[in-house]
Design an enzyme around this catalytic site. Sequence first.
Site, PDB file in Angstrom:
ATOM      1  N   ASP A 110       0.866  -1.178   0.000  1.00  0.00           N
ATOM      2  CA  ASP A 110       0.000   0.000   0.000  1.00  0.00           C
ATOM      3  C   ASP A 110       0.908   1.236   0.000  1.00  0.00           C
ATOM      4  O   ASP A 110       1.335   1.703  -1.050  1.00  0.00           O
ATOM      5  CB  ASP A 110      -0.915  -0.096   1.224  1.00  0.00           C
ATOM      6  N   ARG A 172     -11.198 -13.191   5.048  1.00  0.00           N
ATOM      7  CA  ARG A 172      -9.915 -13.720   4.558  1.00  0.00           C
ATOM      8  C   ARG A 172     -10.095 -14.971   3.707  1.00  0.00           C
ATOM      9  O   ARG A 172      -9.271 -15.255   2.840  1.00  0.00           O
ATOM     10  CB  ARG A 172      -9.000 -14.075   5.739  1.00  0.00           C
TER      11      ARG A 172
HETATM   12  P1  IMP Z   1       1.893  -0.628   3.745  1.00  0.00           P
HETATM   13  O1  IMP Z   1       2.976  -0.712   4.781  1.00  0.00           O
HETATM   14  O2  IMP Z   1       1.166   0.692   3.787  1.00  0.00           O
HETATM   15  O3  IMP Z   1       2.375  -0.964   2.367  1.00  0.00           O
HETATM   16  O4  IMP Z   1       0.767  -1.643   4.191  1.00  0.00           O
HETATM   17  C1  IMP Z   1       0.789  -2.987   3.900  1.00  0.00           C
HETATM   18  C2  IMP Z   1      -0.199  -3.714   4.797  1.00  0.00           C
HETATM   19  O5  IMP Z   1      -1.399  -2.946   5.028  1.00  0.00           O
HETATM   20  C3  IMP Z   1      -0.652  -4.982   4.122  1.00  0.00           C
HETATM   21  O6  IMP Z   1       0.198  -6.058   4.422  1.00  0.00           O
HETATM   22  C4  IMP Z   1      -2.058  -5.171   4.655  1.00  0.00           C
HETATM   23  O7  IMP Z   1      -2.019  -5.899   5.859  1.00  0.00           O
HETATM   24  C5  IMP Z   1      -2.558  -3.765   4.945  1.00  0.00           C
HETATM   25  N1  IMP Z   1      -3.410  -3.260   3.852  1.00  0.00           N
HETATM   26  C6  IMP Z   1      -3.128  -2.262   3.000  1.00  0.00           C
HETATM   27  N2  IMP Z   1      -4.124  -2.048   2.132  1.00  0.00           N
HETATM   28  C7  IMP Z   1      -5.088  -2.964   2.433  1.00  0.00           C
HETATM   29  C8  IMP Z   1      -6.395  -3.272   1.859  1.00  0.00           C
HETATM   30  O8  IMP Z   1      -6.872  -2.668   0.882  1.00  0.00           O
HETATM   31  N3  IMP Z   1      -7.069  -4.311   2.446  1.00  0.00           N
HETATM   32  C9  IMP Z   1      -6.592  -5.012   3.510  1.00  0.00           C
HETATM   33  N4  IMP Z   1      -5.378  -4.754   4.066  1.00  0.00           N
HETATM   34  C10 IMP Z   1      -4.638  -3.738   3.532  1.00  0.00           C
END
Ligand code: IMP
Length: 182
Positions: A110, A172
């Site tokens: 994300d 999930r």
């Molecule tokens: P980042 O560190 O912002 O890249 O976040 C990654 C983590 O956020 C992922 O491993 C997910 O657990 C959670 N995440 C981010 N976007 C989503 C989504 O659209 N649905 C569910 N979990 C998400």
Amino acid sequence: MIGEDLQITIGKRHFVELLTQEAIQNRVSELAQGLHTQYRNLDPVFIVVLNGAFIFAADLLRASGLNCDIQFVKLSSYQGTTSTGIVQQILGVQIPLRGRHVVVVEDIVDTGRTMKYFGKLLENENPASIEFVTLLSKPDCHETVFESPYIGFEIPDKFVIGYGLDLDGKARNLPAIYQLAE
Ligand code: IMP
């Protein structure tokens, strides 16, 4: 949770299908083939990031046919809300990584913070190489450059559930992926 094939409702939130089970399985097979070709003689270590990547990793690693080690980590939420927040490992890697070819398996990138900070932690272990595999990527949300030959799907900046991804622990086990409706 009320499910019709193309729509899911959790509480008051409505989701519509984004990626079918068949599309996911086809892409997972392609990723697995790529990994097989690259890592078949390298005895890689796969590090699966819990909880969200558990279904993706199970399908991917079975399809890869690779001789490999599989480890699991759980990374905590950031401390604070700024991009300098610290990612902590809750379940750690149980084997030495020095000189090993490491492949991290994620459900979704994300902002990219989790991968950035986990990548730095891994570098301290002096592996031979580090690669990231992610089923999903939201390029519009990335705060840092994230590049990998192993990105399953690039998707819009909308919350998604299913195939390992959850909303408050639910959804999930859905075989397809659904995005939050407008
Ligand atoms: P980042 O560190 O912002 O890249 O976040 C990654 C983590 O956020 C992922 O491993 C997910 O657990 C959670 N995440 C981010 N976007 C989503 C989504 O659209 N649905 C569910 N979990 C998400």
